[in-house]
Scaffold this active site. Structure first.
Site, mmCIF file in Angstrom:
data_model
loop_
_atom_site.group_PDB
_atom_site.id
_atom_site.type_symbol
_atom_site.label_atom_id
_atom_site.label_comp_id
_atom_site.label_asym_id
_atom_site.label_seq_id
_atom_site.Cartn_x
_atom_site.Cartn_y
_atom_site.Cartn_z
ATOM 1 N N SER A 99 -49.749 42.775 -22.807
ATOM 2 C CA SER A 99 -50.414 43.300 -23.989
ATOM 3 C C SER A 99 -50.474 44.825 -23.903
ATOM 4 C CB SER A 99 -51.804 42.675 -24.117
ATOM 5 O OG SER A 99 -52.344 42.878 -25.383
ATOM 6 N N ASP B 262 -46.201 35.555 -31.967
ATOM 7 C CA ASP B 262 -47.343 36.402 -31.621
ATOM 8 C C ASP B 262 -47.923 37.000 -32.898
ATOM 9 O OD1 ASP B 262 -49.125 38.287 -30.598
ATOM 10 O OD2 ASP B 262 -47.848 38.730 -28.872
ATOM 11 N N HIS C 211 -49.724 35.229 -28.616
ATOM 12 C CA HIS C 211 -49.934 36.303 -27.645
ATOM 13 C C HIS C 211 -50.240 35.780 -26.247
ATOM 14 C CE1 HIS C 211 -50.347 40.527 -26.865
ATOM 15 N NE2 HIS C 211 -51.558 40.393 -26.372
#
EC number: 3.4.14.5
Length: 899
Positions: free
Chosen positions: A752, A829, A862
């Site tokens: 991330s 995502d 994600h």
């Protein structure tokens, strides 16, 4: 992006990094399990129930301690004698020689054993490898399967404290999945030790299953009414985004143990949110983005709004407000007297849509028309990217008695396209405090609205753009303090986080329209932005802070006049604590999260003269596992870069030998306000790398991270990645000089924001210090990320075009200087769009760069979980790292085709 304050070793966290947010949304190694006997909110996310199996790794550690092993080759012990009739003198010479050699070997072994023992003792004494990790050097190596499947997860309970109908303190809501007592009940904390009578207990639901019209239902979540006469039950919950879900809702009657639909006319309707009135006489709920009201004295449901739909949300947040502002699924707030409902109206009609394509699954649940089943399922999300139109939010009110929706305009506010509403807190007498941010989140207006008179006034302005050039943090920690003249509180007030001398502290504003606070805390340390607990009877405020060290958390109390600051936990020892206080402040669930094995207990607070202590959890299974496994030592230390002191933790392999050369892996998150270096107990992927692969793992919380003061935190504004990467590089240079570090094998990885930082560090370093990197779900261009988060730290692209250019991963020539790097991303995502990785690949292609690998995970969001993907992520990280640190990529690059 997904956040995590690190909770049991998460590898990635949301870009919305606030310590009061739940970390359990998508934690790659967070394996907390909660006993049903003490509980709070029900978890409708079943990600961690997945069983993960281990990929087989090479049996031998390439960096085992070969240098202290005796040679066994062609020597006296293996060579056959040429003459069996050697004389006694020759034999004596050999014997003496052997004895001398044996003595030397024994002395050598004892010397190194003692040296290593002294080193371990020094680590324990100086760095508190009172951290349970670091206390064992012998035992089995960690398995990747054990780390991922939750075997090392700490058991942690949450207590749902409730207020008694008659003001009783120390009441808690309990759910018993085994139904040995009752499925759902309220009882006094003292009843757990048989110290109370039966009147302080209420059985709310005898069984976890209930029937409606002959159909059995199982609760997904439950909310008792404040008077304990009814229970609001959600069933058949289906997850929406990170925090939100839909479900069918039922009103369960405690006396009759029967249930009825919340909306009798639409019993199967999917409801997004429902909440009790403080008087237990009504429920307000949102369905199809419209607000409804059900009064319990009638079967009739009133529709309060009619404009809700695809583009307008009433009482619930849209995607960006759920992710970046509130961190919850609710934007509905009852007034304390139950006469009004405040709710947020969110209009995202101007927000552009972003399509998320699903190739393997159909989350929409819609069967495609005949012949179209080979096309992907597409979900379009209103997603405002940096510089794009934001949703327009307005605060609305519903008058219960007059059945009227209205709003109150306070002059001088931000324009519709420049306004964020971040917090709503009801005071008394129909007054409500509202925080408004400008779009770039560096100016806060706090307004006080008198709802009955439909007037309002500006009571505070915090202009960080002028004060220090930094940003305002979004919090939901403002706490209302009612007036009590007989107890020294002549006026209403509220507690809020303020900036004092460059650090976050608590201030007490009274009366509520006073802009000058009573300073409750001060000093070169910061408070945690979770809502403080207040003992109103004794005018005491309880809170958590990093007063002793940025890596620690302790619980403190202070009086409302700012005097008598006292620790509630033992500050003489390194510790990381959390606390949950009863409604009246007489009891606290104290959670010790590290560095030793976590435990929990309920105790009385100092103002409660009735002694009480009950141990809730000791995590005995972790204590037993620690004895069986060889865990890395964790050495906590500081590093100073550009006169800024930063926190570092180094994880050393269990059999660390200072005369060897070890490869080093840096792991980071690094997002604004985040923290990865702390004293929590954690056995995670980093532990596995150190324990089993035998590499050193280093984490440094660079500038921009939390609990280091605003000067070091906000320096990153407008140019994300530069200072953070510099801190990683300078730390790596310092480690490269250490005698036990193999400076030619240094890698970095993150997920991330950590993925962004991995690439930015590789780009900025250009192969001078780091040779390898692994980036998972990275942002590669901040123009692709959502507006509320990005513009808080970068301003808008219109105001800061140069900053956006510099922060993007753009120097492909620099990336080419690294030996090799890996990028992985999920195609579905919805947070950090796959667009980021595709854009990077396109730049690499145009520059002719080939020293990288890409792995794509179909339909994974994600967190990367879909179809065994989570296991595969860590298998790939592990095997890729081993290949890198054994020069596999360099050897592979040197292979030429045979001609």
């Amino acid at each position: 992006m997904a956040r995590k304050d690190k909770d049991n070793g998460p590898e990635f966290v949301p870009l919305t990094n606030r310590s009061h947010r739940s970390s359990a949304s998508f934690s790659s190694t967070d394996s907390l399990s909660s006993d049903g006997s003490l509980f709070g909110d029900d978890d409708v996310n079943a990600l961690h129930s997945q069983k993960i199996t281990r990929t087989q790794l090479p049996e031998e550690n390439p960096y085992r301690d070969d240098d202290v092993e005796l040679e066994r080759g062609d020597n006296i012990f293996s060579r056959p004698t040429e003459n069996s009739k050697r004389n006694r003198g020759s034999r004596l010479i050999w014997v003496v020689g052997l004895l001398c050699l044996g003595g030397w070997i024994l002395a050598f072994v004892l010397f190194w054993g003692r040296r290593n023992s002294e080193l371990s003792s020094s680590i324990a004494a100086v760095h508190g490898a009172d951290s349970a990790t670091g206390s064992t050097s012998y035992g089995k190596p960690l398995t990747l399967d054990g780390v991922l499947n939750g075997s090392w997860g700490r058991r942690r309970h949450s207590i749902s404290w409730v207020a008694g109908p008659n003001g009783q303190d120390g009441l808690l809501l309990e759910r018993d999945e085994d139904e040995k007592k009752a499925y759902l009940r309220v009882e006094s904390i003292h009843s757990r030790q048989n110290q109370t009578d039966a009147r302080e207990g209420w059985v709310l639901m005898e069984s976890g299953a209930f029937a409606v019209n002959g159909k059995s239902l199982q609760p997904s979540a439950t909310w008792p009414s404040p008077d304990f006469k009814s229970v609001l039950v959600a069933a058949n919950a289906v997850s929406n985004w990170r925090h939100s879900f839909t479900a069918t809702y039922w009103l369960f009657d405690v006396d009759t143990q029967t249930a009825q639909p919340l909306d009798p006319d639409e019993p199967k309707g999917r409801i997004q949110l429902a909440s009790w009135s403080p008087q237990s006489d009504a429920v307000v709920f949102t369905r199809d983005n419209n607000l409804y009201l059900r009064k319990l004295d009638s079967d009739k449901v009133s529709q309060l709004t009619k404009d809700g739909g695809k583009d307008v949300f009433n009482g619930v947040p849209d995607w960006v407000y759920e992710e970046e502002v509130f961190g919850t699924d609710s934007t509905t707030w009852w007034s304390k007297d139950g006469k009004y409902v405040a709710f947020l109206r969110t209009n995202e009609s101007m927000v552009p849509e972003f399509p998320i394509e699903y190739y393997m699954s159909r989350p929409s649940g819609k069967k495609p028309p005949a012949g179209l089943d080979k096309y992907p399922d597409v979900r379009k999300i209103k997603y405002p990217k940096a510089g794009s139109p934001n949703p327009v939010v307005t605060l609305q009110f519903y008058d219960i008695e007059n059945a009227e929706v209205f709003s109150v305009n306070v002059s001088g506010g931000f324009a519709d396209d420049d306004r964020l509403i971040t917090e709503v807190v009801w005071a008394s007498s129909g007054k409500v405090l509202v925080k408004e941010f400008n779009r770039e989140s560096d100016v806060i207006r706090t307004v006080l609205i008198d709802v009955p008179s439909r007037t309002g006034e500006l009571v505070r302005v915090d202009n960080f753009a002028q004060d220090d050039g930094g940003w305002a943090e979004v919090t939901q920690s403002t706490t209302f303090i009612p007036a009590d003249p007989a107890n020294g509180r002549p006026d209403d007030g509220y507690i809020d986080i303020i900036v004092h001398d460059g650090y976050d502290h608590w201030g007490y504003f009274t009366p509520v329209n006073n802009s000058v606070p009573v300073l409750l805390t001060s000093g070169p340390w910061e408070v945690v932005d979770t809502e403080p607990a207040v003992d109103l009877a004794n005018n005491i405020v309880y809170f958590v802070a990093s007063k002793e060290s940025p890596t620690q958390r302790h619980v403190y109390s202070v009086k409302l006049d700012g005097s008598d600051l006292q620790p509630l936990t033992d500050v003489t020892k390194a510790g990381y604590y959390d606390a949950s206080f009863s409604i009246g402040g007489g009891y606290v669930l104290l959670s010790y999260d590290g560095p030793r094995v976590p435990w929990q207990k309920v105790i009385n607070t100092p103002s409660n003269q009735n002694p009480f202590e009950e141990i809730i959890e000791q995590n005995e299974q972790l204590s037993k596992m620690i004895e069986k496994y060889a865990l890395p030592a964790e050495i906590y230390q500081n590093i100073t870069i550009d006169n800024v002191t930063l926190q570092v933790v180094e994880r050393r392999p269990p059999h660390f030998n200072p005369v060897k050369k070890y490869p080093v892996l840096f792991w980071l998150y690094g997002g604004p306000g985040s923290q990865s270096v702390d004293r929590r107990f954690s056995v995670d992927f980093q532990s596995y790398v150190a324990s089993t692969l035998g590499y050193i793992v280093v984490t440094v919380d660079g500038r921009g991270t939390g609990h280091i003061g605003r000067a070091a935190r906000t320096i990153v504004r407008g140019n994300l990645g530069y200072w953070e990467a510099r801190d990683q590089i300078e730390t790596a240079k310092a480690w490269a000089k250490k005698p036990y570090v193999d400076k030619d094998h240094i890698a970095i990885w993150g997920w991330s924001y950590g993925g962004f930082m991995t690439l930015k560090t590789l780009e900025q370093d250009a192969g001078q210090t780091f040779q390898y990197g692994m980036a998972v779900s990275p942002v590669t261009d901040w123009r692709f990320y959502d507006s509320i988060y990005t513009e808080r730290y970068m301003h808008t692209p219109e105001h800061n075009p140069t900053g956006y250019e510099h922060s993007a991963i753009s120097n492909m020539t620099a990336l080419q200087q690294n030996v090799r790097f890996l990028v992985m991303h999920g195609t579905a995502d919805d947070n950090v769009h796959f667009q980021n990785t595709l854009s990077l690949i396109d730049k690499l292609d145009m520059a002719g760069v080939e020293n990288y690998d890409v792995h794509v995970y179909p339909d994974s969001d994600h967190s990367i979980y879909f179809h065994n993907a989570h296991k595969m992520v860590y298998d790939r990280l592990s095997s890729w790292l081993v290949t890198a640190f054994t020069d596999g990529w360099q050897q592979g690059n040197s292979v030429l085709p045979v001609t």
